[in-house]
Design an enzyme around this catalytic site. Structure first.
Site, PDB file in Angstrom:
ATOM      1  N   CYS A   1      33.119  43.499  38.314  1.00  0.00           N
ATOM      2  CA  CYS A   1      33.416  43.296  37.211  1.00  0.00           C
ATOM      3  C   CYS A   1      32.850  41.906  36.442  1.00  0.00           C
ATOM      4  O   CYS A   1      32.429  41.765  35.321  1.00  0.00           O
ATOM      5  CB  CYS A   1      34.912  43.142  36.992  1.00  0.00           C
TER       6      CYS A   1
ATOM      7  N   HIS B   1      36.310  45.885  30.183  1.00  0.00           N
ATOM      8  CA  HIS B   1      35.817  45.639  31.646  1.00  0.00           C
ATOM      9  C   HIS B   1      35.682  46.727  32.508  1.00  0.00           C
ATOM     10  O   HIS B   1      35.801  47.841  32.243  1.00  0.00           O
ATOM     11  CB  HIS B   1      37.107  44.881  31.928  1.00  0.00           C
TER      12      HIS B   1
ATOM     13  N   HIS C   1      39.681  38.913  37.674  1.00  0.00           N
ATOM     14  CA  HIS C   1      38.849  40.147  37.066  1.00  0.00           C
ATOM     15  C   HIS C   1      38.462  39.430  35.704  1.00  0.00           C
ATOM     16  O   HIS C   1      38.936  38.726  35.155  1.00  0.00           O
ATOM     17  CB  HIS C   1      40.318  41.001  36.683  1.00  0.00           C
TER      18      HIS C   1
END
Length: 253
Positions: A152, A42, A30
């Site tokens: 992401c 994010h 991530h």
């Protein structure tokens, strides 16, 4: 900056750093932008890295560490939120280790990092530009999350470089996805695999094709990317196509 690991200590983080954390089993990472003061911006969907619309969603979500029943005192409960979020560093890491994504790496270093999603040949813009894009997208969104075209890592790379893929048939800028595509291409489509019948020769050819495919798919070298101001990106994007609307800007550049 080491070849074996991009691990970084919290105390060494700088404003505008592109950071990431591997999830359970190192299946995927991530990504986000460090804003300072233990805060990260994010891009996510439902608090997790899902959104393919396929059975892959169940597989990926099963790899996410279990969430605490007690909401974070700083962030609250973000487990069901979509889009661009601001979270504390602990919530972003979700129990994982902290790593720094590297920019302007050499081709040799890029190839040495066998797994994608850790570095790029592309150069980063100034920290001020990076922070401006991240803050602007926090207020205005980055379109609809899609693990293949708008995830992401794509978000973090755009914040760092301002670069977007402008061909509708291409995948996004994600190095993680690029690794998978490169591996598939090397195994399935390489005509050179017929030039040898030995295991060693096939391994060398497949490895070479894998490295070549990874390099040519990197945002720092591919030709189907353009630099787009974040204000223009948001103005053209819609909830359905997100940054894909950037293809309309090609003629203006």
């Amino acid at each position: 900056m080491g070849v074996l690991s991009n691990w970084i200590d919290r105390g060494d983080l700088k404003h505008g750093d592109h950071i990431y954390s591997w999830r359970k089993g190192y299946i995927y990472a991530h990504h986000g932008i460090y804003m300072g003061d233990e805060t990260v911006i994010h891009f996510t969907r439902g608090g997790e890295e899902i959104g393919t619309g396929t059975i892959l969603d169940q597989f990926i979500s099963s790899s996410v560490p279990p969430r605490s029943d007690t909401p974070c005192q700083k962030c609250g409960d973000q487990s069901t939120l979509n889009g661009v979020l601001s979270s504390c560093l602990d919530c972003f890491l979700s129990g994982g280790e902290l790593y720094l994504f590297h920019y302007s790496v050499s081709p040799a270093f890029f190839i040495a990092k066998v797994r994608g999603g850790t570095c790029t040949l592309a150069a980063s813009d100034s920290a001020d530009d990076v922070l401006h894009r991240a803050k602007y997208l926090l207020q205005n969104g980055f379109g609809t999350y899609n693990v293949f075209k708008n995830n992401c890592e794509d978000f973090a790379i755009y914040c760092k470089t301002g670069l977007l893929v402008v061909t509708s048939y291409s995948v996004g800028r994600s190095g993680q996805l690029g690794t998978i595509m490169a591996a598939a291409s090397a195994i399935v489509s390489s005509p050179l695999r017929f030039l040898t019948s030995s295991v060693g020769g096939l391994t060398v050819i497949t490895s070479g094709m894998y490295c070549l495919n990874r390099v040519v798919s990197d945002v720092g070298i591919r030709r189907d990317v353009i630099k787009i101001p974040v204000e223009n990106l948001v103005a053209r994007a819609t909830e359905d196509d997100g940054p894909a609307a950037a293809t309309q800007l090609v003629d203006e550049h």
